[in-house]
Enzyme design. Structure first.
Site, PDB file in Angstrom:
ATOM      1  CE  LYS A 189      -1.900   2.598   3.171  1.00 27.35           C
ATOM      2  NZ  LYS A 189      -1.966   3.945   2.512  1.00 27.35           N
ATOM      3  CD  GLU A 263      12.807   4.404   8.606  1.00 25.29           C
ATOM      4  OE1 GLU A 263      12.796   5.271   9.515  1.00 25.29           O
ATOM      5  OE2 GLU A 263      12.646   4.657   7.417  1.00 25.29           O
ATOM      6  CB  CYS A 297      12.259   9.281   9.328  1.00 25.77           C
ATOM      7  SG  CYS A 297      13.309   8.283   8.251  1.00 25.77           S
ATOM      8  CD  GLU A 394       9.422  12.392  12.694  1.00 24.33           C
ATOM      9  OE1 GLU A 394      10.350  11.978  11.967  1.00 24.33           O
ATOM     10  OE2 GLU A 394       8.450  11.684  13.035  1.00 24.33           O
TER      11      GLU A 394
END
Length: 491
Positions: A189, A263, A297, A394
């Site tokens: 996906k 991850e 990231c 973040e």
């Protein structure tokens, strides 16, 4: 190619595929549902894409199971699997400008980055794992008694792969490469914001000769991903994305005890010592945070600078940030494009306002650029404290926090004061200091006098809440294999 880029923007690509790929066939969803994908630089709709539901996921999983258990893929020699990966890499190389343009259209990243960074890494990754396909092996083990004992590495089976929007094509390669080399079959996906390059790569995979059912692509939103995670016939889930979604996937996967690799997010410290090459460190800090619009990231969003060079460093950094070229991402002159969508844009702007209200010094940027598209000015906050939201959360945007420090032990403690542990960097001419920080910082990757250096052979992943398992390198193959022990009596 590069000469053309220097003189004119790249043309917008034709949209070849916007359906689901199930069992080697392009099809609409069972319910006929679709969703729109948009160009974030102009906010205009690109096309409508088929939206998969749980029934479509079930069809894809069944196709992947058949391909895994029987037929051409099941019987294929490992070296021939590697040859298919090589053919796919060749086809991507032949269509590199088109795929780079799809990345720019759907994601908004500058064409120069898509063409010179993302797509070359895609090709290299697939070729790297093509070489591994016939080298996955077990061991012979001395055991007590008159027995012959050995281990086998076998493919885990049907894998569900859910990828993010920040590096759409590259994340396809990171997931497909080791899974296909190991002999698994795939239900993928792509992110709902950026499905187009994945669909085109799947079309090229069919052209390369991958058998039906080996690679299946189901587009959609969180419900589509949840159906993959919940499906009892999916043996493993690999996810790249936010820590919050990773927690949900880990919880839901526990219902069937399927294998999971994650991850996830980061809040990476970038530590600059006074004995560094200051200009190289400034350039590294700029690249480490602003590359890909800060949507990485592993972005070096917390820049710790030793007090004695703090003022000089910040002045140079602010000057570079002010001179970054924003604009049409299809222009080769553009260094920074828009954020991926309105939600991400508004999230980033909210953090900028919180940074200002908390007392941090906004030295440059802090606003919207232009009157259309989701552009955020390159933003540098100085004199940030460890407890501010912009230093703990973040942000996933072009917002940098500069934090002065005095002592080595102090900066180690502050660098590790986060529940993330994805990456870190250190800038120094003292090799002992560099190795000492690399050993003490809690991060899966540490860069020394560089930032964002990736290679298909080098494992990548996080400590703590930045994830489970590793992408890339030989380590990634363990994600897609089961270890079997065979013991035979010799009596």
């Amino acid at each position: 190619m590069s000469a053309t880029l220097e003189t004119a923007p790249v043309a917008r690509p034709q949209i070849r595929r916007n359906q689901l790929l199930i069992n080697g066939e392009w099809c609409d969803s069972v319910r006929g549902e679709t969703f729109a994908t948009y160009h974030p630089a102009t906010e205009e709709k690109i096309t409508d894409v088929a939206q998969a539901n749980a029934e479509d996921v079930d069809r894809a999983v069944k196709a992947a199971r058949r391909a895994f258990e029987e037929g051409e893929w099941h019987d294929m020699d490992a070296r021939d699997r590697g040859a298919l990966l090589l053919k796919l890499a060749d086809l991507i190389e032949q269509n590199i400008v088109e795929l780079a343009a799809l990345e720019t259209l759907d994601n908004g990243k500058p064409i120069i980055d898509a063409l010179n960074a993302d797509l070359p890494l895609v090709i290299d990754c697939l070729r790297y794992y093509a070489g591994w396909a016939d080298k996955i092996k077990g061991d012979t083990i001395p055991v007590r008694g008159n027995y012959f004992c050995y281990t086998r590495r076998e493919p885990v089976g049907v894998v569900g792969q859910i990828i993010p929007w920040n590096f759409p094509a590259l994340m396809v390669a990171w997931k497909w490469g080791p899974a296909l080399a190991a002999g698994c079959t795939i239900v993928m996906k792509p992110a709902e914001q950026t499905p187009l390059s994945c669909l085109r790569m799947a079309e090229l995979a069919m052209e390369a000769g991958f058998p039906p059912g080996v690679i299946n692509v189901v587009c959609g939103f969180g419900e589509t991903g949840a159906a993959i995670v919940a499906h009892s016939d999916v043996d493993k889930v690999a996810f790249t994305g936010s820590t919050e979604v990773g927690q949900i996937i880990m919880r839901d996967a526990a219902q069937t005890l399927k294998r999971v690799t994650l991850e996830l997010g980061g809040k990476s410290p970038n530590v600059v010592f006074a004995d560094c090459d200051i200009e190289a460190a400034v350039q590294g800090a700029e690249f480490g945070l602003f590359f890909n619009q800060g949507q990485c990231c592993c972005a070096g969003s917390r820049v710790f600078v030793e007090e004695s060079i703090h003022s000089d460093f910040v002045e140079r950094l602010v000057d570079r940030a002010k001179n970054r070229q924003l604009g049409d991402p299809f222009s080769p002159a553009t260094a920074q494009g828009p954020q991926v969508d309105k939600d991400q844009f508004e999230k980033i702007m909210g953090y900028i306002e919180r940074g200002k209200s908390s007392g941090a010094d906004c030295r440059t940027g802090g606003g919207r650029w232009g009157d259309k598209g989701f552009f955020v000015e390159p933003t540098v906050f100085d004199n940030v404290t460890d407890d501010m939201d912009i230093a703990t959360d973040e942000i996933f945007g072009p917002v940098m926090s500069v934090l002065p420090f005095r002592e080595f032990d102090e900066v180690i403690e502050r660098s590790n004061k986060t529940f993330y542990g994805l990456a870190a960097a250190v800038w120094t001419r003292d090799i002992a200091k560099a190795h000492s920080l690399a050993a003490k910082v809690k991060a899966g990757t540490v860069w020394v006098n560089c930032y964002d250096v990736f290679d298909a052979a080098a494992p990548f992943g996080g400590f703590k809440m930045s994830g489970i398992g590793r992408e890339l390198g030989e380590a990634a193959l363990a994600n897609y294999t089961e270890l079997k022990t065979v013991t035979m009596s010799l009596d």
